[in-house]
Each structure stands twice: as structure tokens, then as C-alpha cells.
Design a protein around this motif. Structure first.
Motif, PDB file in Angstrom:
ATOM      1  N   GLU A 158     -12.707  -8.226 -15.434  1.00 29.11           N
ATOM      2  CA  GLU A 158     -13.189  -7.642 -14.184  1.00 29.11           C
ATOM      3  C   GLU A 158     -12.787  -6.174 -14.062  1.00 29.11           C
ATOM      4  O   GLU A 158     -13.567  -5.331 -13.613  1.00 29.11           O
ATOM      5  CB  GLU A 158     -12.646  -8.446 -12.996  1.00 29.11           C
ATOM      6  N   LYS A 186      -4.571  -8.354  -8.421  1.00 26.71           N
ATOM      7  CA  LYS A 186      -5.788  -8.391  -7.611  1.00 26.71           C
ATOM      8  C   LYS A 186      -5.782  -7.269  -6.575  1.00 26.71           C
ATOM      9  O   LYS A 186      -6.823  -6.682  -6.279  1.00 26.71           O
ATOM     10  CB  LYS A 186      -5.916  -9.751  -6.923  1.00 26.71           C
ATOM     11  N   TYR A 187      -4.598  -6.995  -6.039  1.00 30.28           N
ATOM     12  CA  TYR A 187      -4.473  -5.900  -5.070  1.00 30.28           C
ATOM     13  C   TYR A 187      -4.820  -4.566  -5.736  1.00 30.28           C
ATOM     14  O   TYR A 187      -5.535  -3.731  -5.162  1.00 30.28           O
ATOM     15  CB  TYR A 187      -3.052  -5.864  -4.513  1.00 30.28           C
ATOM     16  N   LEU A 205      -6.735  -4.200  -8.352  1.00 26.70           N
ATOM     17  CA  LEU A 205      -8.167  -4.226  -8.653  1.00 26.70           C
ATOM     18  C   LEU A 205      -8.999  -3.900  -7.414  1.00 26.70           C
ATOM     19  O   LEU A 205      -9.970  -3.142  -7.480  1.00 26.70           O
ATOM     20  CB  LEU A 205      -8.549  -5.602  -9.204  1.00 26.70           C
ATOM     21  N   ASN A 206      -8.600  -4.452  -6.272  1.00 25.83           N
ATOM     22  CA  ASN A 206      -9.331  -4.208  -5.029  1.00 25.83           C
ATOM     23  C   ASN A 206      -9.218  -2.757  -4.566  1.00 25.83           C
ATOM     24  O   ASN A 206     -10.089  -2.250  -3.851  1.00 25.83           O
ATOM     25  CB  ASN A 206      -8.828  -5.140  -3.923  1.00 25.83           C
ATOM     26  N   ASN A 207      -8.124  -2.089  -4.966  1.00 28.20           N
ATOM     27  CA  ASN A 207      -7.918  -0.687  -4.576  1.00 28.20           C
ATOM     28  C   ASN A 207      -8.111   0.260  -5.772  1.00 28.20           C
ATOM     29  O   ASN A 207      -7.530   1.339  -5.821  1.00 28.20           O
ATOM     30  CB  ASN A 207      -6.513  -0.504  -4.003  1.00 28.20           C
ATOM     31  N   LYS A 249      -1.234 -11.626  -7.354  1.00 29.01           N
ATOM     32  CA  LYS A 249      -1.394 -10.892  -6.097  1.00 29.01           C
ATOM     33  C   LYS A 249      -1.386  -9.383  -6.342  1.00 29.01           C
ATOM     34  O   LYS A 249      -2.256  -8.657  -5.843  1.00 29.01           O
ATOM     35  CB  LYS A 249      -0.263 -11.276  -5.140  1.00 29.01           C
ATOM     36  N   ARG A 289     -15.724  -3.310 -13.804  1.00 29.81           N
ATOM     37  CA  ARG A 289     -15.805  -2.447 -12.624  1.00 29.81           C
ATOM     38  C   ARG A 289     -15.601  -0.971 -12.982  1.00 29.81           C
ATOM     39  O   ARG A 289     -16.300  -0.091 -12.484  1.00 29.81           O
ATOM     40  CB  ARG A 289     -14.770  -2.883 -11.591  1.00 29.81           C
ATOM     41  N   ARG A 344       0.823  -1.210   0.000  1.00 31.51           N
ATOM     42  CA  ARG A 344       0.000   0.000   0.000  1.00 31.51           C
ATOM     43  C   ARG A 344       0.854   1.255   0.000  1.00 31.51           C
ATOM     44  O   ARG A 344       0.602   2.200  -0.745  1.00 31.51           O
ATOM     45  CB  ARG A 344      -0.946   0.007   1.204  1.00 31.51           C
TER      46      ARG A 344
END
Length: 633
Positions: free
Chosen positions: A256, A182-183, A185-187, A179, A260, A118
Motif C-alpha cells: 500500500e 498505518k498512522y 501511511l494515513n499521513n 498502529k 500510494r 501527531r
């Protein structure tokens, strides 16, 4: 992102930015007692990295020497990885070395940096290392999926590339790639607006979809000075992209990302900001290789909501009121671009670049819709605007059918003079190439160009020269063509296209009517020498015309061979000559072979053609260098 770097206006002097010397700046910081920007590094380690950069700048072609250097430097980073990647100098060194790192070193960086993602993704220095780690890991994880063509067998069977890494390392790289992606994408909501994390999103999309280079993008040159072999970048007028093979799990993540991002309520505003427009461009190029139906949906959404929404056209009553108020000012201008009769997309440069990407990925039906909604009846106006003429070029480049090219040509043919006056000659290049590619409107293109360049009949013999100059006859000293003059790069490309047209008679006749001295000026120029390539290789230029060119240059081959670019033209003309003509040429250049050997380029040509052998024994030379099919060995 698809922006061209060619200066279309020869009269406008291009100002180059002075390139910053990273190594010199690093030394300057050290003298001031500042160990670079970012996290603080010990003086000893900082000076060590400065020395390493100097060594790398000198270059290293030996693989073992390079591997030893990489291993030693990365070994020195142990225990201080987080501190080093947060420093400007340390980040740069690690970023350069990671593509050559061993499996152990890469996995060590993955293990140490992963818990701090992060913070690192939004850091102005360490984010570059995260990007590099992602690219390297994805490359190693998918290397075994790539196919190699074997040329030995007639059917060119494709074989999977054997990986030099262990299965465990490939698995670790695969997991790290997933990883990071996906990280990201999640943020997504946070990363999109962050200047540094946004680039990680772009890299993630490129890796997941198998993109190596975007259109117009050039490969990064590493400080190890590796020669660029296969990835030379995609030229502006090319409309194909090469994608690497990637697993289905990667493609699902791209879908995805697209789903999104397109669901955001502010999606329609994203094309109008630099950061988000660049991300959408990469998304379009990525989704093209993954899902055709999703690509179509994205383009439709962009067209209907952002590029040319239905409510952008003012009503007739409003137009009448505006005419009464404005009187002479029929259209409103913003930032130098006329917007009164243009869709909103053309008001913003970021949106324009995204429109170019949309044209690149659009299929026939979607392409037609974009053309009808944004461009039709506006091409002449767009072609004369500095920022927007590139978009017209991309529109023409991606045109694949005759029925669409014809109305485009009809609209632009009456605007050739305005296009030339504005200096946006790249539009003419795109049109010339499209006429060649689709085999339509070729004669009309030549006639339209001739009508703009030539006002009097006696100037028709200078058509080729005026085309090379891209200037009308009244602005060219036609009685002084034996002296060196400026050749427009776009003019050279247009003339090459015309020579490959089905009826290139005007260009061929014009070139053959020039004196040998005038031809010499063209063929010894960096841009003009390529005209010889087109003349000698075109299937539509007759054998007799080539013979005339070969005989016309008799007595001037020596001068041609001594020039850097003339020697290129010499090779092409020699390759198109008959056996008899080749012997005559060899007699001419061997007569003063000492002059030839005294020049760098002449010496190379003399060795290639075997001038020394010819002087010793013409018969042996003929046996070695002449074939019945008239091709040089």
C-alpha cells in the motif's frame, strides 16, 4: 545511503570531522543553567540522567546489572514521560534503554505517547523515541516467527525461536506496530516532507518488510558497549540482503505504501531531493522482499519518468545548433559533472544514490534495461567522476551474467590509465571481483592492468608490488622495496582476486621473485598481510608455488611472528606447509622463544603452536600437532 567511506585517492588527505561529545555538551548545558534543548526538565532529574549516561559509557557486560539499571531509570521516568522524551538528554537516555526495557515499561510508554503521535512524530527529539519504540515493538512482535538452524542434525532443521515475552505483550507490540505504520501511511502526504517524520516512514517500511540493515549500513553501537555479533553490516561490494520473517499483514502495508507513493503526480521529482530519495531507496529495498512484480513496476516507472525519460535526448538539429554556438565546448558542465551526454539522473547526487538502490534490487531483465538506458557507452566517462564512480561500481557488483560483463569490461579496459589517474580505483576492484565471480575476462584484466602499470619488460617481475601500490613503474622506487612503503587497500584486494583467478601465474611468479626482505614488508603490513591468505588458500595456486614461498621465508619466520599483521600471515603460511616444513619452522622460532614470548603477538602465536612443548619434546609435539593430512590441530 549506499555511499562508500573509502578514500580512493591516497594522495588526498582525508579530513575527519571532530566527533561531538554528547555527554560533555550535556554537562556544559547544566553549568550554564540550561537543562538541555527541548522541553524543560528539573535540574535534579537532568543531573541524574547525566550520571546515568556516565555509568552507561563505562559499559556493563553483566545482564542482571544492566536489567537493574534499565528498570531503575525507566521507573524514575514515571509521570514525566512526555516531558522527558521531548528533552534532548532525556530522549537520548530513553532511546538507549528502551531495547532492554521490560514488557511493563514498554507498554507504559506506548500507552502514554500514543495519544500524542501527531506532535511527537514531527518533534526533533521525541521522534527518535517513537522510532525506537517502533523497532523494539516490531522486533518483539515478530521474534517468534524467526527460524533457528539446529546444527546437531545433518539436515539442519529450522526451528522457530521461542519468545521470552508473554502472548499478551507480543499482541500489544503487534498492534502498536500496525498502529504506527498505518498512522504514517494515513499521513503520508505530510510525513514525506517532514525532516523527522520522514525517518519514521523509513523505519516503518524497514520493520514491515523485515529489513535489519541496509546495504552499506553499519549497526548502531549502543552505549552499553555490546559487541557486534551477527549484524556486522553489509559491505559495499556485497549484493545480498537478509530479511526477517514478517506476517502477511505487514507485507500488505508495504504494498500500500508503494502503490500510494507511486501514484503521486510529483513522483518523478522525488528522486532529486535528499529527503524523498532516501525514502524511495528504503521503499525499493522493502518491496524487494514483498512483491516482485510491484518492484519491477516501480523500477520501470523510475527509469522511464526520472532516471532517463525519453525526452531527455536532444534532437539532431538542436545538437548542430549547439555545436555552432559552443564551438570548443562540446558539453555543458553542472557542478563539475559533465551532463551534455549523460541522462538527468547523473546530474543529482540524491538521484544517483537511488539509481544504485535500483541496481541492487533489479532482476536480470530490468537490470539490462537500466544498463542500456543509463550506462552503455558512458562507463569510461562515469568512472573518472568522483561522485559517479560509485554508481559504476554498483553496476558491476550487481552484474550476474557473462554476456553483460564482457561489453562493460571492453568499454573500461581502455580507460584503466584514466581511472588510476583520477584515483577512483574502487572501479577496478569491482571489475576484478566481477571477473572472479563470473569467471570471465580474467586474463584480459591482468593484461590490461599490466599494460598500465608496466612500461618495460624488465619491470614485469615487480607486477605484484606495482599492483599493491596501484602506481606505474616510473613512479615507484623499485630498488628500495626492502623499506616500508604505502600499500593501497584497493591494490591489495585486486591482487588477492588475481591470485584466485584460474591462471594467476603472473602474480604468483612476481611474488616468488621478490627477496625475503621484500616479502616481509608486504606480509607485515595491515593491507598486505591478506595477500598471504589468498596465496595460501587459492585453489589455483599450485602446491609447488606454496612450497617455494615457505622455503623462501626460511630465516625470517621469527620477524614475521613478532609483528601484529605478520603473525596473521605466519599462520596462513604455516597452515599451508607440509609436516616437514612445519618442523623446520618450529625449529627456527623455538630457537629464540624468549623473543617470541616478549612480544604480545608472538606470545599468542607461541601458545597456539605449542612452542614450549616443542622445546621439551619434539616427539610429543608431533603427536599432538601433526596429522597425516598436514593440518594443524
Amino acid at each position: 545511503m549506499s555511499e562508500e567511506t573509502v578514500n580512493n585517492n591516497p594522495n588526498k588527505k582525508r579530513v575527519r570531522k571532530k566527533r561531538k561529545n554528547f555527554l560533555a555538551n550535556a554537562k556544559k548545558y547544566a553549568k550554564k543553567g540550561q537543562m538541555g534543548r527541548g522541553t524543560r526538565m528539573s535540574e535534579e532529574l537532568y543531573q541524574y540522567f547525566v550520571g546515568i549516561l556516565e555509568v552507561m559509557k563505562q559499559g556493563s557486560e553483566d545482564n542482571e546489572e544492566r536489567a537493574s539499571l534499565v528498570n531503575n531509570v525507566l521507573e524514575r521516568t514515571k509521570g514525566e514521560e512526555l516531558n522527558i522524551v521531548g528533552n534532548q538528554l532525556g530522549c537520548r537516555v530513553v532511546e538507549i534503554l528502551l531495547p532492554y526495557s521490560s514488557a511493563e515499561d514498554l507498554e507504559r510508554f506506548i500507552e502514554i505517547l500514543s495519544p500524542e503521535l501527531r506532535r511527537l512524530c514531527s518533534d526533533n527529539f521525541s521522534s527518535h523515541v517513537i522510532e525506537t519504540m517502533l523497532r523494539v515493538s516490531c522486533g518483539r512482535a515478530t521474534e517468534h516467527l524467526q527460524m533457528n538452524e539446529t546444527e546437531e542434525e545433518p539436515k539442519k532443521k529450522k526451528k522457530k525461536t521461542e519468545s521470552k515475552y508473554s502472548e499478551e505483550h507480543i499482541k500489544n507490540c503487534y498492534e502498536f506496530t500496525l498502529k504506527i505504520c498505518k498512522y504514517a501511511l494515513n499521513n503520508l502526504e505530510d510525513f514525506v516532507w517532514d525532516s523527522y517524520a520522514n525517518h519514521i516512514l523509513r523505519s516503518a517500511l524497514k520493520c514491515l518488510s523485515g529489513i535489519t540493515l541496509l546495504p552499506g549500513e553499519k549497526p548502531k553501537v549502543n552505549l552499553f558497549r555490546e559487541t557486534v555479533q551477527t549484524d556486522k553490516g553489509i559491505p559495499p561490494h556485497q549484493t545480498e540482503m537478509q530479511y526477517k520473517n514478517v506476517p502477511d499483514e505487514f507485507k500488505d502495508l508495504v504494498r500500500e505504501f508503494a502503490s500510494r507513493l507511486s501514484a503521486w503526480p510529483q513522483f518523478k521529482d522525488l528522486p532529486y531531493q535528499n529527503l524523498t530519495s532516501a525514502l524511495l531507496q528504503v521503499l525499493l529495498y522493502s518491496i524487494k522482499n514483498v512483491d516482485k512484480s510491484l518492484t519491477k513496476e516501480l523500477l520501470k516507472k523510475l527509469l522511464n519518468e526520472s532516471f532517463a525519460p525519453e525526452d531527455w535526448v536532444t534532437s539532431g538539429a538542436d545538437d548542430e545548433k549547439q555545436e555552432e554556438k559552443v564551438d570548443d565546448k562540446e558539453e555543458v558542465k553542472t557542478n563539475g559533472v559533465t551532463t551534455g551526454s549523460l541522462p538527468p539522473v547523473f546530474e543529482n547526487q540524491s538521484a544517483v544514490r537511488l539509481l544504485e538502490a535500483a541496481l541492487f534490487v533489479a532482476k536480470k531483465k530490468m537490470y539490462t534495461q537500466i544498463y542500456a538506458r543509463c550506462f552503455i557507452n558512458r562507463l569510461g566517462q562515469l568512472s573518472t567522476v568522483p561522485m559517479l564512480n560509485f554508481t559504476v561500481q554498483r553496476l558491476i557488483d550487481n552484474c550476474q551474467i557473462k554476456e553483460e560483463l564482457e561489453p562493460m569490461f571492453d568499454e573500461l579496459s581502455s580507460k584503466f590509465d584514466a581511472i588510476l589517474a583520477s584515483g577512483n580505483t574502487g572501479v577496478l576492484v569491482a571489475l576484478a571481483k566481477a571477473c572472479l565471480r563470473i569467471k570471465a575476462k580474467q586474463i584480459q584484466f591482468i593484461n590490461s592492468l599490466e599494460s598500465v602499470l608496466i612500461a618495460k619488460e624488465e619491470h614485469q617481475r615487480y607486477f605484484a608490488v606495482l599492483c599493491l601500490r596501484l602506481l606505474p613503474a616510473d613512479r615507484v622506487q623499485l630498488d628500495n622495496l626492502e623499506k616500508e612503503y604505502f600499500i593501497n587497500v584497493h591494490g591489495s584486494v585486486i591482487l588477492q582476486c588475481i591470485l584466485e583467478y584460474q591462471r594467476p601465474a603472473k602474480a604468483v611468479t612476481s611474488l616468488l621473485e621478490l627477496t625475503p626482505e621484500e616479502l616481509l614488508v608486504i606480509f607485515t603490513d595491515a593491507k598486505g598481510c591478506h595477500v598471504a591468505d589468498a596465496f595460501c588458500k587459492s585453489q589455483c595456486v599450485g602446491v609447488k608455488s606454496r612450497d617455494k614461498l615457505v622455503w623462501k621465508l626460511k630465516g625470517f619466520y621469527q620477524k614475521l611472528a613478532l609483528s601484529q599483521y605478520g603473525s596473521r600471515a605466519f599462520e596462513q603460511i604455516y597452515g599451508a606447509a607440509s609436516n616437514e616444513q612445519r618442523i623446520k619452522i618450529m625449529l627456527e622460532i623455538s630457537d629464540k622463544s624468549s623473543l617470541l614470548n616478549g612480544s604480545q603477538y608472538g606470545r599468542l602465536l607461541a601458545n597456539k603452536l605449542g612452542v614450549d612443548t616443542f622445546k621439551l619434546s619434539q616427539k610429543k609435539w608431533e603427536q599432538a600437532h601433526l596429522k597425516p593430512d598436514n593440518k594443524c590441530l
